[in-house]
Write a protein that holds these residues in place. Sequence first.
Motif, short mmCIF file in Angstrom:
data_model
loop_
_atom_site.label_atom_id
_atom_site.label_comp_id
_atom_site.label_asym_id
_atom_site.label_seq_id
_atom_site.Cartn_x
_atom_site.Cartn_y
_atom_site.Cartn_z
N LYS A 120 -4.55 4.06 -2.36
CA LYS A 120 -5.07 2.97 -1.53
C LYS A 120 -5.93 3.51 -0.39
O LYS A 120 -6.93 2.89 -0.02
CB LYS A 120 -3.90 2.15 -0.96
N SER A 121 -5.55 4.65 0.16
CA SER A 121 -6.35 5.24 1.24
C SER A 121 -7.74 5.61 0.73
O SER A 121 -8.72 5.53 1.47
CB SER A 121 -5.64 6.47 1.83
N PHE A 125 -9.73 2.15 0.11
CA PHE A 125 -10.20 1.55 1.35
C PHE A 125 -11.10 2.49 2.16
O PHE A 125 -11.68 2.08 3.16
CB PHE A 125 -9.01 1.12 2.22
N ASN A 126 -11.20 3.76 1.69
CA ASN A 126 -12.01 4.76 2.36
C ASN A 126 -11.66 4.86 3.84
O ASN A 126 -12.53 4.96 4.71
CB ASN A 126 -13.51 4.43 2.20
N ASP A 127 -10.36 4.81 4.12
CA ASP A 127 -9.90 4.84 5.50
C ASP A 127 -8.55 5.54 5.57
O ASP A 127 -7.53 4.94 5.93
CB ASP A 127 -9.80 3.42 6.05
N PRO A 128 -8.50 6.82 5.21
CA PRO A 128 -7.21 7.52 5.10
C PRO A 128 -6.42 7.59 6.40
O PRO A 128 -5.18 7.55 6.37
CB PRO A 128 -7.59 8.92 4.61
N LEU A 129 -7.09 7.70 7.52
CA LEU A 129 -6.37 7.88 8.77
C LEU A 129 -5.59 6.64 9.20
O LEU A 129 -4.72 6.71 10.06
CB LEU A 129 -7.32 8.33 9.88
N SER A 130 -5.91 5.49 8.60
CA SER A 130 -5.12 4.30 8.89
C SER A 130 -3.83 4.28 8.06
O SER A 130 -2.93 3.47 8.31
CB SER A 130 -5.93 3.03 8.61
N GLN A 182 -3.99 13.91 10.70
CA GLN A 182 -4.91 14.52 9.75
C GLN A 182 -4.20 15.52 8.83
O GLN A 182 -4.48 15.58 7.62
CB GLN A 182 -6.04 15.22 10.51
N ASN A 242 0.81 -1.23 0.00
CA ASN A 242 0.00 0.00 0.00
C ASN A 242 0.84 1.28 0.00
O ASN A 242 0.43 2.31 0.55
CB ASN A 242 -0.96 0.01 1.20
#
Length: 257
Positions: free
Chosen positions: A211-212, A215-220, A225, A169
């Motif tokens: 990839k963020s 996966f619709n999960d950018p903070l991972s 932020q 990723n």
Amino acid sequence: MIIQNFPDNELKSYIDEIWYVDLNTQNLNDIVMPTGQVHLVFNLGEKYTIFIDNQEIQVPDFALFSQYNKAIKIKYKGHIQQLGIAFKPFAFLMFFGIEFSLNDKFIIDCKTIENNELMKNLIKEVLNIKNFEQKEFFKNIENLFIRNINNNVEIYFLEDMINYIETNNGEITVKELAIKFNSSISKIERIFKKSFNITPKSYSNIIKFRKSMEFNDPLSFYYDQSHFIKFCKKYTLKTPEALINADELSLKYILMK
């Protein structure tokens, strides 16, 4: 109308997608984010322009978009009718044998490489098609490429590096790449610049952001932020809040995948 074709045969290791767009519009402003792919775009509608460093450039009817590491603005002036092929970067080298740094251009007019037999047949196939909605058309395009799969040791090395970055990723440093592939940092950077016209760090950052989004999960993917906002603005020209309600065709198309 937007048609997406995802190869489900041996071609899927080399081509992510073959897509077709047919829309009637007037003076549409669009934004294209970098995806780490190389795009071959056949324009069958009205001519359109892109903006690079505040300079407006008319796009050739048959155009290769090589690697870029920031968002690109596009202005469509009328009917959009395009066929596009999204290659993994090493795959375009395998099929057409062109290293982007030798051209030193973001956009290449494909008619300048018509001496390549595959390109010649591809352009002929696209120009002869009457109905892009027929599945047979996409199969014909796929078969053209399948007949030209011809890996060698150098391509395998490039393929392994690209796949390793994507599998992780984009969360890979150049040092980790060098260790993984038993090479030096300077050699890895030189190979990337020569073959893909982009640094391994820039490519990894693009994959990480893509990839963020997928996966619709950018903070991972980002440690805070502000770090995510920085890359969001660079790659989409929008804040995360504005991106949610983006009305640009290409951004919506990528986000809805």
